[in-house]
Design a protein around this motif. Structure first.
Motif, PDB file in Angstrom:
ATOM      1  N   GLY A  82      25.874  33.738 -14.028  1.00  0.00           N
ATOM      2  CA  GLY A  82      25.863  34.383 -15.351  1.00  0.00           C
ATOM      3  C   GLY A  82      25.005  33.598 -16.337  1.00  0.00           C
ATOM      4  O   GLY A  82      24.194  34.165 -17.075  1.00  0.00           O
ATOM      5  N   TRP A  83      25.174  32.252 -16.318  1.00  0.00           N
ATOM      6  CA  TRP A  83      24.402  31.405 -17.246  1.00  0.00           C
ATOM      7  C   TRP A  83      22.908  31.576 -17.001  1.00  0.00           C
ATOM      8  O   TRP A  83      22.111  31.592 -17.934  1.00  0.00           O
ATOM      9  CB  TRP A  83      24.782  29.919 -17.064  1.00  0.00           C
ATOM     10  CG  TRP A  83      24.365  29.373 -15.731  1.00  0.00           C
ATOM     11  CD1 TRP A  83      25.069  29.403 -14.577  1.00  0.00           C
ATOM     12  CD2 TRP A  83      23.088  28.773 -15.413  1.00  0.00           C
ATOM     13  NE1 TRP A  83      24.342  28.852 -13.550  1.00  0.00           N
ATOM     14  CE2 TRP A  83      23.121  28.456 -14.029  1.00  0.00           C
ATOM     15  CE3 TRP A  83      21.940  28.468 -16.148  1.00  0.00           C
ATOM     16  CZ2 TRP A  83      22.052  27.862 -13.374  1.00  0.00           C
ATOM     17  CZ3 TRP A  83      20.875  27.871 -15.489  1.00  0.00           C
ATOM     18  CH2 TRP A  83      20.936  27.566 -14.125  1.00  0.00           C
ATOM     19  N   PHE A  84      22.536  31.778 -15.703  1.00  0.00           N
ATOM     20  CA  PHE A  84      21.120  31.864 -15.357  1.00  0.00           C
ATOM     21  C   PHE A  84      20.519  33.159 -15.900  1.00  0.00           C
ATOM     22  O   PHE A  84      19.445  33.170 -16.492  1.00  0.00           O
ATOM     23  CB  PHE A  84      20.976  31.765 -13.832  1.00  0.00           C
ATOM     24  CG  PHE A  84      19.575  31.952 -13.355  1.00  0.00           C
ATOM     25  CD1 PHE A  84      18.595  31.029 -13.688  1.00  0.00           C
ATOM     26  CD2 PHE A  84      19.228  33.046 -12.581  1.00  0.00           C
ATOM     27  CE1 PHE A  84      17.284  31.198 -13.257  1.00  0.00           C
ATOM     28  CE2 PHE A  84      17.922  33.220 -12.145  1.00  0.00           C
ATOM     29  CZ  PHE A  84      16.950  32.297 -12.491  1.00  0.00           C
ATOM     30  N   PHE A  85      21.249  34.273 -15.716  1.00  0.00           N
ATOM     31  CA  PHE A  85      20.699  35.548 -16.185  1.00  0.00           C
ATOM     32  C   PHE A  85      20.644  35.603 -17.712  1.00  0.00           C
ATOM     33  O   PHE A  85      19.720  36.153 -18.296  1.00  0.00           O
ATOM     34  CB  PHE A  85      21.484  36.727 -15.599  1.00  0.00           C
ATOM     35  CG  PHE A  85      21.198  36.910 -14.140  1.00  0.00           C
ATOM     36  CD1 PHE A  85      19.928  37.269 -13.720  1.00  0.00           C
ATOM     37  CD2 PHE A  85      22.160  36.665 -13.177  1.00  0.00           C
ATOM     38  CE1 PHE A  85      19.625  37.404 -12.374  1.00  0.00           C
ATOM     39  CE2 PHE A  85      21.877  36.795 -11.831  1.00  0.00           C
ATOM     40  CZ  PHE A  85      20.605  37.168 -11.416  1.00  0.00           C
ATOM     41  N   ARG A  86      21.639  34.963 -18.364  1.00  0.00           N
ATOM     42  CA  ARG A  86      21.591  34.914 -19.827  1.00  0.00           C
ATOM     43  C   ARG A  86      20.382  34.082 -20.274  1.00  0.00           C
ATOM     44  O   ARG A  86      19.649  34.453 -21.197  1.00  0.00           O
ATOM     45  CB  ARG A  86      22.878  34.296 -20.383  1.00  0.00           C
ATOM     46  CG  ARG A  86      22.751  34.049 -21.852  1.00  0.00           C
ATOM     47  CD  ARG A  86      24.019  33.601 -22.530  1.00  0.00           C
ATOM     48  NE  ARG A  86      23.741  33.422 -23.930  1.00  0.00           N
ATOM     49  CZ  ARG A  86      23.619  32.227 -24.524  1.00  0.00           C
ATOM     50  NH1 ARG A  86      23.785  31.114 -23.850  1.00  0.00           N
ATOM     51  NH2 ARG A  86      23.338  32.160 -25.809  1.00  0.00           N
ATOM     52  N   HIS A  90      17.064  35.108 -22.440  1.00  0.00           N
ATOM     53  CA  HIS A  90      16.654  34.385 -23.653  1.00  0.00           C
ATOM     54  C   HIS A  90      15.186  33.981 -23.564  1.00  0.00           C
ATOM     55  O   HIS A  90      14.386  34.272 -24.459  1.00  0.00           O
ATOM     56  CB  HIS A  90      17.541  33.146 -23.831  1.00  0.00           C
ATOM     57  CG  HIS A  90      17.062  32.235 -24.905  1.00  0.00           C
ATOM     58  ND1 HIS A  90      17.393  32.421 -26.239  1.00  0.00           N
ATOM     59  CD2 HIS A  90      16.247  31.147 -24.872  1.00  0.00           C
ATOM     60  CE1 HIS A  90      16.808  31.479 -26.958  1.00  0.00           C
ATOM     61  NE2 HIS A  90      16.117  30.687 -26.165  1.00  0.00           N
ATOM     62  N   TRP A  91      14.797  33.319 -22.454  1.00  0.00           N
ATOM     63  CA  TRP A  91      13.423  32.822 -22.342  1.00  0.00           C
ATOM     64  C   TRP A  91      12.427  33.952 -22.100  1.00  0.00           C
ATOM     65  O   TRP A  91      11.282  33.879 -22.536  1.00  0.00           O
ATOM     66  CB  TRP A  91      13.339  31.730 -21.263  1.00  0.00           C
ATOM     67  CG  TRP A  91      13.919  30.457 -21.797  1.00  0.00           C
ATOM     68  CD1 TRP A  91      15.099  29.876 -21.457  1.00  0.00           C
ATOM     69  CD2 TRP A  91      13.360  29.633 -22.836  1.00  0.00           C
ATOM     70  NE1 TRP A  91      15.318  28.738 -22.202  1.00  0.00           N
ATOM     71  CE2 TRP A  91      14.258  28.567 -23.056  1.00  0.00           C
ATOM     72  CE3 TRP A  91      12.191  29.688 -23.596  1.00  0.00           C
ATOM     73  CZ2 TRP A  91      14.028  27.565 -24.001  1.00  0.00           C
ATOM     74  CZ3 TRP A  91      11.961  28.694 -24.542  1.00  0.00           C
ATOM     75  CH2 TRP A  91      12.866  27.654 -24.732  1.00  0.00           C
ATOM     76  N   GLY A  92      12.891  35.000 -21.411  1.00  0.00           N
ATOM     77  CA  GLY A  92      12.037  36.181 -21.220  1.00  0.00           C
ATOM     78  C   GLY A  92      11.665  36.773 -22.567  1.00  0.00           C
ATOM     79  O   GLY A  92      10.505  37.156 -22.803  1.00  0.00           O
ATOM     80  N   ALA A  93      12.637  36.818 -23.484  1.00  0.00           N
ATOM     81  CA  ALA A  93      12.385  37.380 -24.813  1.00  0.00           C
ATOM     82  C   ALA A  93      11.373  36.518 -25.571  1.00  0.00           C
ATOM     83  O   ALA A  93      10.440  37.033 -26.198  1.00  0.00           O
ATOM     84  CB  ALA A  93      13.687  37.473 -25.593  1.00  0.00           C
ATOM     85  N   THR A 251      11.713  28.377 -14.812  1.00  0.00           N
ATOM     86  CA  THR A 251      11.761  26.937 -15.098  1.00  0.00           C
ATOM     87  C   THR A 251      12.426  26.684 -16.456  1.00  0.00           C
ATOM     88  O   THR A 251      13.338  25.853 -16.576  1.00  0.00           O
ATOM     89  CB  THR A 251      10.322  26.352 -15.105  1.00  0.00           C
ATOM     90  OG1 THR A 251       9.693  26.750 -13.911  1.00  0.00           O
ATOM     91  CG2 THR A 251      10.345  24.842 -15.219  1.00  0.00           C
ATOM     92  N   PHE A 252      11.981  27.420 -17.468  1.00  0.00           N
ATOM     93  CA  PHE A 252      12.604  27.259 -18.797  1.00  0.00           C
ATOM     94  C   PHE A 252      14.097  27.593 -18.724  1.00  0.00           C
ATOM     95  O   PHE A 252      14.932  26.895 -19.286  1.00  0.00           O
ATOM     96  CB  PHE A 252      11.926  28.180 -19.816  1.00  0.00           C
ATOM     97  CG  PHE A 252      10.709  27.582 -20.450  1.00  0.00           C
ATOM     98  CD1 PHE A 252      10.820  26.491 -21.310  1.00  0.00           C
ATOM     99  CD2 PHE A 252       9.446  28.089 -20.207  1.00  0.00           C
ATOM    100  CE1 PHE A 252       9.696  25.932 -21.898  1.00  0.00           C
ATOM    101  CE2 PHE A 252       8.313  27.532 -20.785  1.00  0.00           C
ATOM    102  CZ  PHE A 252       8.443  26.451 -21.633  1.00  0.00           C
ATOM    103  N   ALA A 253      14.407  28.706 -18.013  1.00  0.00           N
ATOM    104  CA  ALA A 253      15.795  29.175 -17.962  1.00  0.00           C
ATOM    105  C   ALA A 253      16.700  28.121 -17.323  1.00  0.00           C
ATOM    106  O   ALA A 253      17.831  27.900 -17.766  1.00  0.00           O
ATOM    107  CB  ALA A 253      15.875  30.486 -17.193  1.00  0.00           C
ATOM    108  N   GLU A 259      21.714  27.317 -26.298  1.00  0.00           N
ATOM    109  CA  GLU A 259      23.028  26.810 -26.728  1.00  0.00           C
ATOM    110  C   GLU A 259      23.915  27.939 -27.247  1.00  0.00           C
ATOM    111  O   GLU A 259      23.438  28.999 -27.611  1.00  0.00           O
ATOM    112  CB  GLU A 259      22.831  25.833 -27.887  1.00  0.00           C
ATOM    113  CG  GLU A 259      22.267  24.515 -27.449  1.00  0.00           C
ATOM    114  CD  GLU A 259      21.992  23.629 -28.654  1.00  0.00           C
ATOM    115  OE1 GLU A 259      22.456  23.959 -29.759  1.00  0.00           O
ATOM    116  OE2 GLU A 259      21.312  22.621 -28.456  1.00  0.00           O
ATOM    117  N   ILE A 260      25.206  27.666 -27.275  1.00  0.00           N
ATOM    118  CA  ILE A 260      26.135  28.589 -27.933  1.00  0.00           C
ATOM    119  C   ILE A 260      26.816  27.771 -29.019  1.00  0.00           C
ATOM    120  O   ILE A 260      27.410  26.721 -28.738  1.00  0.00           O
ATOM    121  CB  ILE A 260      27.184  29.128 -26.941  1.00  0.00           C
ATOM    122  CG1 ILE A 260      26.485  29.938 -25.848  1.00  0.00           C
ATOM    123  CG2 ILE A 260      28.229  29.968 -27.653  1.00  0.00           C
ATOM    124  CD1 ILE A 260      27.417  30.521 -24.810  1.00  0.00           C
TER     125      ILE A 260
END
Ligand code: HEM
Length: 354
Positions: A82-86, A90-93, A251-253, A259-260
């Motif tokens: 889940g953390w990876f897809f989130r 984020h980085w895709g955006a 790589t960025f992801a 952060e939350i």
């Protein structure tokens, strides 16, 4: 058992000849600036990635002030990957906006917007506006104190817009302040309204590009050059570049998951030093250049008017740059383009450092 191949199955039922001919006839000019042609494709790839990762998260996200924050904590802590897809989302955006700007500035400097491609520019420009709204609406969904404060400032700023400001602010917030109604509204924009408009506009943008074919830079028009077939040459190059971009996003992801913060509390004072997303910084820094009042008028309103005029001018460049539409060199608009790029980069850097 006689099992016909999938291709034969389709060919017996549908006439592919038209599409095949279209694919065979698509050629792309080869020249020293042709790397810019790949920026639109990269943006397209990143949008596809956003749709896929967004759909996965939508299966678990709950758009309610009591559960939104908790549902994201659950996505990143309890769901497999889940953390990876989130993080990918984020980085895709972030990269999608970076490449949107690169694509925009590339088409600006090569003057690809000139006649007859004005509407390609117009549809692209609207897509840029929508993408920025995608970012703002997605930011609030986390419902942490930074997102809450940033959206309060942004929607408050919209309220300073002359004449329609009050309506705009109320429309965005859906309430007198940023509340659960705003969250629900931004959710609807982010997962339903904006994606539908975006799909239609990307379709139109790319259809128009197919209709006109790729433009050739003014300086190379009429000169001898080679045209290479889109299938398979350019298409394979597109795929290779997408693979590299995907590697960068992954790589960025993996290395920098977003952060939350602390859960938003509408009654608490805003956190110190809140900053909007980087692509709003140039606007924020521009607003700071203006004093509180100018000749008795509200300085913020005048600042917003100036920014709007600047953006409107930019939007209308294909219609204002008459020389390049006639196929003549137009250094004035090259300089205007360069000034816009420098202003954007400098003000964004100032925003980062301040
Ligand atoms: C979601 C956003 C966008 C997507 C997916 C997208 C996609 C594409 C693609 C695939 C192409 C053809 C190949 C290329 O030139 O790279 C293209 C061309 C073009 N795009 Fe975009 N684009 C987007 C946004 C924009 C923006 C913001 C602008 C400028 C305001 C713009 C202006 C143009 C122009 C003028 C062309 C024609 C290039 C030429 O003929 O040489 N696009 N776009």
């Amino acid at each position: 058992m006689n099992c016909p191949r999938l291709k034969d199955w389709f060919e017996e039922r549908y006439d592919w000849k038209g599409i095949k001919r279209l694919a065979k006839e698509k050629f792309v000019p080869e020249h020293r600036y042709d790397l810019w042609y790949y920026t639109g494709g990269i943006t397209l790839f990143l949008f596809i990635l956003q749709f896929l990762t967004g759909m996965l998260m939508a299966l678990y996200y709950v758009p309610h002030i009591h559960f939104a924050y908790e549902s994201i904590i659950e996505i990143v802590t309890k769901l497999n990957m889940g953390w990876f897809f989130r993080s990918l989302h984020h980085w895709g955006a972030q990269l999608a906006i970076v490449f949107l700007f690169i694509h925009l500035f590339g088409t600006l400097l090569l003057k690809s917007y000139r006649k007859p491609r004005e509407m390609v520019w117009v549809t692209g420009f609207v897509l840029l506006g929508i993408s920025i709204f995608f970012g703002l609406s997605g930011y609030l969904l986390l419902w942490d104190e930074r997102a809450f404060a940033a959206v309060r400032v942004a929607t408050g700023g919209a309220g300073a817009f002359p004449v329609i400001g009050g309506f705009l602010k109320a429309f965005l917030r859906g309430s007198i302040d940023v509340t659960g109604d705003t969250l629900l509204r931004f959710y609807a924009f982010h997962v339903a309204i904006l994606p539908i408009i975006t799909l239609a506009l990307i379709g139109l943008h790319i259809l128009l590009v197919q209709f006109h074919g790729m433009s050739v830079p003014l300086s190379l028009e009429g000169k001898k050059r080679r045209d290479i077939p889109f299938f398979p040459n350019v298409f394979l190059k597109d795929l290779m570049i997408w693979l590299v971009v995907f590697g960068v996003v992954v790589t960025f992801a993996v290395l920098l998951p977003p952060e939350i913060g602390v859960k938003a509390d509408p009654l608490a004072p805003p956190p110190e030093n809140i900053k909007p997303e980087w692509y709003f910084l140039f606007m924020l820094e521009t607003l700071k250049l203006f004093p509180g009042t100018i000749l008795g008028f509200n300085g913020e309103t005048i600042a917003i008017l100036c920014v709007t005029v600047g953006i409107l001018f930019f939007f209308l460049i294909p219609f204002l740059d008459r020389k390049s539409s006639r196929g003549e060199k137009s250094p004035l608009f090259t300089w205007i383009g360069v000034m816009y790029i420098i202003y954007f980069i400098v003000m964004t850097a100032v925003g980062f450092l301040s």
